[in-house]
Design a protein around this motif. Structure first.
Motif, PDB file in Angstrom:
ATOM      1  N   ALA A 266       0.908  -1.056  -0.066  1.00  0.00           N
ATOM      2  CA  ALA A 266       0.086   0.144   0.023  1.00  0.00           C
ATOM      3  C   ALA A 266       0.767   1.029  -0.141  1.00  0.00           C
ATOM      4  O   ALA A 266       1.513   1.155   0.952  1.00  0.00           O
ATOM      5  CB  ALA A 266      -0.772  -0.040   1.279  1.00  0.00           C
ATOM      6  N   PRO A 267       0.601   2.112  -0.943  1.00  0.00           N
ATOM      7  CA  PRO A 267       1.346   3.390  -0.986  1.00  0.00           C
ATOM      8  C   PRO A 267       1.189   4.177   0.410  1.00  0.00           C
ATOM      9  O   PRO A 267      -0.167   4.371   0.859  1.00  0.00           O
ATOM     10  CB  PRO A 267       0.896   4.199  -2.185  1.00  0.00           C
ATOM     11  CG  PRO A 267       0.329   3.141  -3.033  1.00  0.00           C
ATOM     12  CD  PRO A 267      -0.173   2.056  -2.202  1.00  0.00           C
ATOM     13  N   ALA A 268       1.945   4.984   0.930  1.00  0.00           N
ATOM     14  CA  ALA A 268       1.915   5.514   2.118  1.00  0.00           C
ATOM     15  C   ALA A 268       1.342   7.013   1.973  1.00  0.00           C
ATOM     16  O   ALA A 268       0.892   7.745   2.515  1.00  0.00           O
ATOM     17  CB  ALA A 268       3.200   5.619   3.025  1.00  0.00           C
ATOM     18  N   LYS A 269       1.750   7.522   0.770  1.00  0.00           N
ATOM     19  CA  LYS A 269       1.204   8.836   0.325  1.00  0.00           C
ATOM     20  C   LYS A 269      -0.205   8.844   0.272  1.00  0.00           C
ATOM     21  O   LYS A 269      -1.022   7.900  -0.096  1.00  0.00           O
ATOM     22  CB  LYS A 269       2.005   9.350  -0.926  1.00  0.00           C
ATOM     23  CG  LYS A 269       3.451   9.532  -0.770  1.00  0.00           C
ATOM     24  CD  LYS A 269       3.922   9.813  -2.004  1.00  0.00           C
ATOM     25  CE  LYS A 269       5.380   9.794  -2.109  1.00  0.00           C
ATOM     26  NZ  LYS A 269       6.239   9.897  -3.225  1.00  0.00           N
ATOM     27  N   PRO A 270      -0.850  10.220   0.658  1.00  0.00           N
ATOM     28  CA  PRO A 270      -2.307  10.565   0.309  1.00  0.00           C
ATOM     29  C   PRO A 270      -2.638  10.406  -1.125  1.00  0.00           C
ATOM     30  O   PRO A 270      -1.758  10.548  -2.009  1.00  0.00           O
ATOM     31  CB  PRO A 270      -2.588  11.663   1.139  1.00  0.00           C
ATOM     32  CG  PRO A 270      -1.092  12.458   0.986  1.00  0.00           C
ATOM     33  CD  PRO A 270      -0.256  11.421   1.365  1.00  0.00           C
ATOM     34  N   GLY A 271      -3.928  10.176  -1.265  1.00  0.00           N
ATOM     35  CA  GLY A 271      -4.387  10.092  -2.639  1.00  0.00           C
ATOM     36  C   GLY A 271      -4.003   8.585  -3.303  1.00  0.00           C
ATOM     37  O   GLY A 271      -4.030   7.525  -2.614  1.00  0.00           O
ATOM     38  N   LEU A 272      -3.640   8.650  -4.649  1.00  0.00           N
ATOM     39  CA  LEU A 272      -3.404   7.728  -5.350  1.00  0.00           C
ATOM     40  C   LEU A 272      -1.805   6.935  -5.030  1.00  0.00           C
ATOM     41  O   LEU A 272      -1.423   6.124  -5.315  1.00  0.00           O
ATOM     42  CB  LEU A 272      -3.480   7.940  -6.714  1.00  0.00           C
ATOM     43  CG  LEU A 272      -4.717   7.993  -7.432  1.00  0.00           C
ATOM     44  CD1 LEU A 272      -4.974   8.316  -8.995  1.00  0.00           C
ATOM     45  CD2 LEU A 272      -5.805   6.689  -6.931  1.00  0.00           C
ATOM     46  N   GLY A 273      -1.072   8.213  -4.486  1.00  0.00           N
ATOM     47  CA  GLY A 273       0.271   7.575  -3.899  1.00  0.00           C
ATOM     48  C   GLY A 273       1.436   7.922  -4.972  1.00  0.00           C
ATOM     49  O   GLY A 273       2.561   7.137  -5.036  1.00  0.00           O
ATOM     50  N   PHE A 274       1.447   8.820  -5.841  1.00  0.00           N
ATOM     51  CA  PHE A 274       2.548   9.029  -6.827  1.00  0.00           C
ATOM     52  C   PHE A 274       2.643  10.609  -6.902  1.00  0.00           C
ATOM     53  O   PHE A 274       2.029  11.554  -6.497  1.00  0.00           O
ATOM     54  CB  PHE A 274       2.242   8.781  -8.211  1.00  0.00           C
ATOM     55  CG  PHE A 274       1.215   9.366  -8.832  1.00  0.00           C
ATOM     56  CD1 PHE A 274       1.445  10.361  -9.815  1.00  0.00           C
ATOM     57  CD2 PHE A 274      -0.199   9.052  -8.512  1.00  0.00           C
ATOM     58  CE1 PHE A 274       0.365  11.121 -10.053  1.00  0.00           C
ATOM     59  CE2 PHE A 274      -1.315   9.971  -9.374  1.00  0.00           C
ATOM     60  CZ  PHE A 274      -0.953  10.612 -10.155  1.00  0.00           C
ATOM     61  N   GLU A 275       3.951  10.745  -7.190  1.00  0.00           N
ATOM     62  CA  GLU A 275       4.638  12.289  -7.615  1.00  0.00           C
ATOM     63  C   GLU A 275       4.898  12.060  -9.349  1.00  0.00           C
ATOM     64  O   GLU A 275       5.227  10.904  -9.585  1.00  0.00           O
ATOM     65  CB  GLU A 275       5.885  12.761  -6.783  1.00  0.00           C
ATOM     66  CG  GLU A 275       5.711  12.708  -5.332  1.00  0.00           C
ATOM     67  CD  GLU A 275       4.507  13.749  -4.778  1.00  0.00           C
ATOM     68  OE1 GLU A 275       4.528  14.868  -5.722  1.00  0.00           O
ATOM     69  OE2 GLU A 275       3.879  13.633  -3.946  1.00  0.00           O
ATOM     70  N   LEU A 276       4.795  13.358  -9.967  1.00  0.00           N
ATOM     71  CA  LEU A 276       5.037  13.464 -11.311  1.00  0.00           C
ATOM     72  C   LEU A 276       6.609  13.617 -11.745  1.00  0.00           C
ATOM     73  O   LEU A 276       7.363  14.224 -10.798  1.00  0.00           O
ATOM     74  CB  LEU A 276       4.122  14.479 -11.899  1.00  0.00           C
ATOM     75  CG  LEU A 276       2.751  14.096 -12.000  1.00  0.00           C
ATOM     76  CD1 LEU A 276       2.087  15.474 -12.528  1.00  0.00           C
ATOM     77  CD2 LEU A 276       2.308  12.971 -12.868  1.00  0.00           C
TER      78      LEU A 276
END
Length: 377
Positions: free
Chosen positions: A348-358
């Motif tokens: 599970a990604p820890a970041k909020p939302g979908l869990g990615f940066e561009l």
């Protein structure tokens, strides 16, 4: 909070050497990706991707000034756009990304948080010789994968079965094997015949002997009753539904008990909002939900979030067939490409939302189109 603007950007990554997808006789020399940004007056922006978003431009005003949390309203409008024009479901993904960021939660927690991790199966894309596929299967084991999927599309299906035989001989019981027959839908220029029920039964029984985990798309995607008959005739699991665009297709498949494994993709048919309902429906009837994920890395992440939220299936598709389809190609617009851990798990990604940066450098380099509609336009 209200939506103040919607932005669409398109990117084109040159592919050298080209990617020779098994389901497409035309080698792919470029990989197109689209991003949709949903901006708000709170300074929070949701981002989605996974399909080309044909049809949204000209309808952005239907969302401007609205509360992004009114997700059922937005889902209905995107469904209407889908009916008249094209698939704009990445907008639904962007809204969920926005909601996750606004609540400081990863999306899977907002959806149910049934799982923290799921095994990924390496979903291959090319047709190669039995020897090459077996060699790559051994490499998958070394990387930690517990399962892989092999694409069929030879003129003679016996050539496809030879590939499975070679892989099974090489890996023994160390790797589960799925097979994708790619009979469910066609590219616009593909006029080859597809399998009929008797052919699908014949192939299914052959694959049973090779301990194949599931057979995917052995019949056209609208043949609900024939797929149910196939399930009754073979022991192997039957999977499908990746390109069925309408929720009522899944209602009918569920009624006929057409499939063991249902594979709607949140980026292509229904978004997270709609596919969650399909997943809950088919799982209540004893089937598995394991979404198709073959778009780009953000599409994989969006399907991962829903699978972690609700799925009973032990595996999730992970498009990966190096070097032809390496993660650097699939995830080129992301700052951090998605990869399994040493045990074959996607966590599970820890970041909020979908869990990615561009990947800002990549999206500036490969951008070919930009459009914005909003209150400050």
């Amino acid at each position: 909070m209200k939506i103040t603007g919607i932005e669409i950007e398109q990117y084109l990554l040159p592919l050298d050497p080209p990617f020779k997808a098994a389901w497409d006789p035309m080698p792919r020399k470029n990989f197109a990706s689209t991003l949709v940004f949903v901006h708000t007056d709170a300074g929070i922006t949701g981002v989605g991707s996974g399909d080309l978003m044909m049809g949204l431009q000209g309808h952005e005003h239907l969302f401007i000034g609205q509360d992004p949390f009114d997700i059922e309203r937005h889902h209905q409008i995107i469904s209407n756009i889908d009916f008249h024009y094209g698939r704009c479901w990445p907008l639904d993904l962007a809204l969920w990304d926005l909601i996750g960021k606004a609540t400081n939660q990863p999306v899977y927690k907002l959806l149910g948080a049934k799982n923290q991790e799921i095994y990924a199966y390496a979903s291959t894309g090319e047709m190669v010789t039995p020897e090459v596929r077996a060699e790559r299967a051994l490499q998958f084991i070394d990387q930690g994968f517990k399962a892989m999927k092999i694409r069929f599309h030879h003129k003679d299906v016996r050539e496809d079965i030879k590939v499975v035989e070679s892989v099974r001989k090489a890996v023994g019981n160390r790797l589960e094997i799925m097979v994708d027959a790619n009979q469910g839908w066609k590219m616009p220029w593909d006029t080859d015949r597809v399998w009929d029920l008797k052919k699908a039964i014949e192939v299914g029984r052959e694959l049973e002997q090779l301990n194949v985990f599931w057979l995917e798309e052995p019949l056209p995607c609208h043949e609900f009753e024939a797929m149910a008959k196939l399930r009754d005739k073979v022991e192997i699991r039957i999977a499908g539904g990746e390109m069925n665009r309408n929720w009522y297709d899944f209602r009918e498949m569920n009624r006929h008990q057409s499939l063991d494994v249902y594979q709607p993709d949140v980026a292509l048919s229904g978004g997270i909002t709609g596919v969650k309902k399909i997943a809950e429906m088919v799982q209540a009837n004893g089937a598995w939900f394991s979404p198709h994920t073959w778009t780009n890395g953000i599409g994989v992440l969006a399907n991962l979030q829903l699978a972690l939220g609700v799925s009973n299936c032990p595996f999730l598709e992970f498009p990966y067939d190096p070097q032809a389809w390496a993660i650097e190609r699939r995830d080129f617009i992301q700052a951090e490409p998605l990869m399994i851990d040493n045990n074959g798990l996607l966590r599970a990604p820890a970041k909020p939302g979908l869990g990615f940066e561009l990947n800002r450098e990549a999206i500036m380099k490969y951008r070919i189109h930009h459009a914005y509609v909003g209150e400050t336009e």
